[in-house]
Enzyme design. Sequence first.
Site: not given
Length: 239
Positions: A58-60
């Site tokens: 998952l992105d930040r």
Amino acid sequence: MTDAAPLELLYLDDHLLAVNKPPGLAVHRSRLVGADEDYLMDRLRLQVDGPLYLAHRLDRATSGVLLVARSQEIAAELGRQLMARTVGKSYLAVVRGWPAEQGEIDYPLSGASLRGEPKPALTRWRRLATVEVPIASGRYAQQRYSLLDVAPETGRYRQIRRHFHHVSHHILGDTSHGRGDHNRLIRQHFGVHRLLLHAWRIEATHPASGETLRLQAPLDAEWNKLLQAFDWTERLPDR
């Protein structure tokens, strides 16, 4: 790494685990996120003994369910399921405007560099709720927002965020692909300082037992604050 609260574990056995990833926390070191003092995988290694291997990412800015394997074999099998698109993924998102009750975005996307040959990318959604907020901004005296249940059928870089940018239903709180005026509105009037995109549910076949694994990540305080403000607390679907 700085001192930080333990991560919320949603599932744990001898083969894999699932964690509720907080928003704003990078999963691991990479050239995309740059130097940082705090990474999810570093925190997790302080909580769980033994080797750990990311099954997906998952992105930040995104929160929610993240699967982590406890062996290379389990990671490889989860990877095969993801490649075969047999893993069910459901995200919650709050977007600008009122999109149709259901629909899909079939729009090719390039990779993480945002350059190169675009590859097929498909995102489906269904609308769970709408609201009209009596706050003036720009040309409009009121602002319209929607709560969506989003299912990405492919896994391109920031796919959901970029797809909803493409159709001008920007996700609230998205500082890279969203709208600054609406991001400011939810910060100033509702105290929400995060991207409103949450990996809510995931369904996969357990690589060791063969049983169906269904996991759900609870929403954080800022999400719940907005759901209450928009009278959406009863609009989340049952399993």
